[in-house]
Design an enzyme around this catalytic site. Structure first.
Site, PDB file in Angstrom:
ATOM      1  N   HIS A  62       0.844  -1.197   0.000  1.00  0.00           N
ATOM      2  CA  HIS A  62       0.000   0.000   0.000  1.00  0.00           C
ATOM      3  C   HIS A  62       0.881   1.249   0.000  1.00  0.00           C
ATOM      4  O   HIS A  62       2.101   1.167   0.183  1.00  0.00           O
ATOM      5  CB  HIS A  62      -0.936   0.018   1.215  1.00  0.00           C
ATOM      6  CG  HIS A  62      -0.262  -0.167   2.532  1.00  0.00           C
ATOM      7  ND1 HIS A  62       0.468   0.813   3.141  1.00  0.00           N
ATOM      8  CD2 HIS A  62      -0.189  -1.238   3.355  1.00  0.00           C
ATOM      9  CE1 HIS A  62       0.942   0.374   4.274  1.00  0.00           C
ATOM     10  NE2 HIS A  62       0.575  -0.888   4.439  1.00  0.00           N
TER      11      HIS A  62
HETATM   12  P1  TYD Z   1      -2.006  -2.885   7.378  1.00  0.00           P
HETATM   13  O1  TYD Z   1      -1.676  -1.436   7.321  1.00  0.00           O
HETATM   14  O2  TYD Z   1      -2.784  -3.443   6.220  1.00  0.00           O
HETATM   15  O3  TYD Z   1      -0.703  -3.750   7.618  1.00  0.00           O
HETATM   16  P2  TYD Z   1       0.547  -3.870   6.620  1.00  0.00           P
HETATM   17  O4  TYD Z   1       1.270  -2.583   6.725  1.00  0.00           O
HETATM   18  O5  TYD Z   1       1.367  -4.988   7.010  1.00  0.00           O
HETATM   19  O6  TYD Z   1      -0.059  -4.086   5.270  1.00  0.00           O
HETATM   20  O7  TYD Z   1      -2.821  -3.138   8.714  1.00  0.00           O
HETATM   21  C1  TYD Z   1      -3.310  -4.419   9.045  1.00  0.00           C
HETATM   22  C2  TYD Z   1      -4.554  -4.245   9.894  1.00  0.00           C
HETATM   23  O8  TYD Z   1      -4.258  -3.546  11.100  1.00  0.00           O
HETATM   24  C3  TYD Z   1      -5.633  -3.456   9.174  1.00  0.00           C
HETATM   25  O9  TYD Z   1      -6.891  -4.060   9.478  1.00  0.00           O
HETATM   26  C4  TYD Z   1      -5.573  -2.094   9.815  1.00  0.00           C
HETATM   27  C5  TYD Z   1      -5.056  -2.369  11.207  1.00  0.00           C
HETATM   28  N1  TYD Z   1      -4.237  -1.285  11.749  1.00  0.00           N
HETATM   29  C6  TYD Z   1      -4.729  -0.496  12.771  1.00  0.00           C
HETATM   30  O10 TYD Z   1      -5.873  -0.660  13.236  1.00  0.00           O
HETATM   31  N2  TYD Z   1      -3.934   0.502  13.276  1.00  0.00           N
HETATM   32  C7  TYD Z   1      -2.686   0.728  12.802  1.00  0.00           C
HETATM   33  O11 TYD Z   1      -1.979   1.648  13.292  1.00  0.00           O
HETATM   34  C8  TYD Z   1      -2.194  -0.081  11.711  1.00  0.00           C
HETATM   35  C9  TYD Z   1      -0.823   0.148  11.127  1.00  0.00           C
HETATM   36  C10 TYD Z   1      -3.007  -1.067  11.236  1.00  0.00           C
END
Ligand code: TYD
Length: 136
Positions: free
Chosen positions: A52
């Site tokens: 992302h």
């Molecule tokens: P995501 O940003 O998709 O993780 P990665 O960076 O590995 O792709 O986040 C995974 C899940 O965690 C998503 O459902 C959102 C949640 N999340 C939060 O609630 N708070 C946060 O600060 C972060 C980074 C993620």
């Protein structure tokens, strides 16, 4: 907001026979105030994270333990960074697509972020990110 802005920042390190100490102050050691910290851990072998970009968020990514790779893509070029030092952080500016892979066993990825979690700040679709990047 391109790849040249994304650099490895050497953080202060106090070496001591009792163990080393590193510290980070927002707007002093990194170019943003820290509003949030999150970390990835217990990452299974072969897993990939990220996938992302953020519209406005700045981040500093640190390998607190072990190692992993961060692949950055500003729409023009891609660059792979191998992180394996807890006194170095990769600064990622807004509008950069990122992927993380090659996690070593037991590694911990800590991220300092310039803002609270906001799903509206994400591009999770690469084509949408590219359209926004180049305003087409
Ligand atoms: P995501 O940003 O998709 O993780 P990665 O960076 O590995 O792709 O986040 C995974 C899940 O965690 C998503 O459902 C959102 C949640 N999340 C939060 O609630 N708070 C946060 O600060 C972060 C980074 C993620």
């Amino acid at each position: 907001m391109s790849m040249e802005n994304c650099i490895i920042i050497e953080l202060p390190k106090t070496t001591d026979p009792r163990g080393n100490l590193t510290f980070i102050e927002g707007m002093r050691h990194i170019p943003f105030d820290i509003r949030r910290v999150y970390y990835l851990y217990d990452v299974p072998g072969g897993a990939e994270r990220g996938g992302h970009a953020h519209k406005a968020l700045s981040q500093l990514i640190i390998a607190m333990s072990g190692s992993f790779d961060v692949i950055l893509d500003d729409g023009m070029e891609k660059k792979r960074f191998h992180l394996n030092r807890s006194y170095q952080g990769l600064y990622v500016c807004p509008m950069i697509w990122r992927e993380l892979d090659n996690f070593s066993s037991g590694s911990v990825c800590m991220v300092r972020a310039s803002n609270e979690y906001d799903e509206a700040d994400y591009y999770r679709d690469y084509a949408e990110f590219m359209r926004a990047r180049w305003k087409v």
